[in-house]
Design an enzyme around this catalytic site. Sequence first.
Site, PDB file in Angstrom:
ATOM      1  N   ARG A 149      35.342  34.916 -42.081  1.00  7.81           N
ATOM      2  CA  ARG A 149      36.620  35.599 -41.915  1.00  7.81           C
ATOM      3  C   ARG A 149      37.681  34.520 -41.760  1.00  7.81           C
ATOM      4  O   ARG A 149      37.396  33.403 -41.310  1.00  7.81           O
ATOM      5  CB  ARG A 149      36.611  36.491 -40.673  1.00  7.81           C
ATOM      6  N   LYS A 173      33.677  38.009 -34.171  1.00 12.45           N
ATOM      7  CA  LYS A 173      34.307  39.118 -33.449  1.00 12.45           C
ATOM      8  C   LYS A 173      33.592  39.364 -32.124  1.00 12.45           C
ATOM      9  O   LYS A 173      32.363  39.306 -32.052  1.00 12.45           O
ATOM     10  CB  LYS A 173      34.265  40.391 -34.291  1.00 12.45           C
ATOM     11  N   HIS A 245      39.908  36.882 -47.497  1.00 16.42           N
ATOM     12  CA  HIS A 245      38.744  37.768 -47.392  1.00 16.42           C
ATOM     13  C   HIS A 245      38.031  37.943 -48.726  1.00 16.42           C
ATOM     14  O   HIS A 245      36.850  38.297 -48.763  1.00 16.42           O
ATOM     15  CB  HIS A 245      39.193  39.135 -46.845  1.00 16.42           C
ATOM     16  N   ARG A 248      35.045  35.842 -48.901  1.00 19.39           N
ATOM     17  CA  ARG A 248      33.949  36.421 -48.110  1.00 19.39           C
ATOM     18  C   ARG A 248      33.244  37.521 -48.911  1.00 19.39           C
ATOM     19  O   ARG A 248      32.014  37.585 -48.945  1.00 19.39           O
ATOM     20  CB  ARG A 248      34.522  36.977 -46.802  1.00 19.39           C
ATOM     21  N   HIS A 271      27.965  41.089 -39.388  1.00 17.01           N
ATOM     22  CA  HIS A 271      28.214  42.527 -39.331  1.00 17.01           C
ATOM     23  C   HIS A 271      27.356  43.152 -38.239  1.00 17.01           C
ATOM     24  O   HIS A 271      26.157  42.901 -38.159  1.00 17.01           O
ATOM     25  CB  HIS A 271      27.868  43.200 -40.666  1.00 17.01           C
ATOM     26  N   TYR A 280      28.178  45.829 -50.374  1.00 17.18           N
ATOM     27  CA  TYR A 280      28.009  44.769 -51.363  1.00 17.18           C
ATOM     28  C   TYR A 280      26.828  45.004 -52.295  1.00 17.18           C
ATOM     29  O   TYR A 280      26.527  44.175 -53.142  1.00 17.18           O
ATOM     30  CB  TYR A 280      27.855  43.424 -50.653  1.00 17.18           C
TER      31      TYR A 280
END
Length: 299
Positions: A149, A173, A245, A248, A271, A280
Amino acid sequence: MNWVESKKGYESFLRLEKSLSQNSISAYINDINKLISFLEGKFKELPPDMVKLQHLREFVEWMNQKGVSPRTQARTISGIKSFYKYLLMEGVIENDPTTLLESPKIGRKLPDILSDQEINDLINAIDLSKPEGQRNKAMIETLYSCGLRVSELVNLKLSNLHFDQEFIKIEGKGDKERLVPISKQAIEDINKYLIGYRKRLKVDKDSENILFLNRRGKQLSRVMIFTIIKNLAQKINLKKNISPHTFRHSFASQLIDGGADLRAVQEMLGHESILTTEIYTHLDKDYLKDTVNRHHPRS
């Protein structure tokens, strides 16, 4: 409880109990501010504990009239639902007015990706004669090599580089840490940047452990990364609308298309849910058509 007090408590809850990053906290608070702005304009001094479902439905209708996209509406409603769950948990309200509030239905948008050739074209467009050229090359190689990110890139620390093992440690995150492999090309470009650019900077004391710095020796902003990439896209006349992004997305998509294990990709991307990673797994249209043509009895 008024809006100022409830927002302050909610912010502390997101930071301390949810362990969210400042960017995520700001996004949630911004959702609440949108609601407050609407309520102040229409209902005057309506405190958070007096808001009813009808008020919220009028707010959603107001967003519709303003032309706010369904995706943004859904994001805002999600933030407001989170806020009222917090108020319910704290005993400020007895009934949650958002329980029956519906979000707009949105289709799942497949992310734009870049081909390996397009990424090479972007990298080749970097002017390495400029002092910051090697830095920019190292940043893009790292974005693409590691699937980071943009916030993870600008916060990447020197102490988290483990080049002898070809891994870097990422603080993602919610302050969750993960190890991500890094390519030999990215390692080479980072080392060139460290010797040829960063070593010559007068580094700000607050940025001594930050890898990528601006010419003043301070941490780069997220906006600066966006600007660098947009300028490169214009330089090669790339028609796709790209951002940090996009690298990514390209990293993840190319791993999946190459047969990588979904769980491994989930781990590398950081994730929380594998459902996020599954976006994806989209397949090439020509491949889909070819599969039908070869295997369906009506073809």
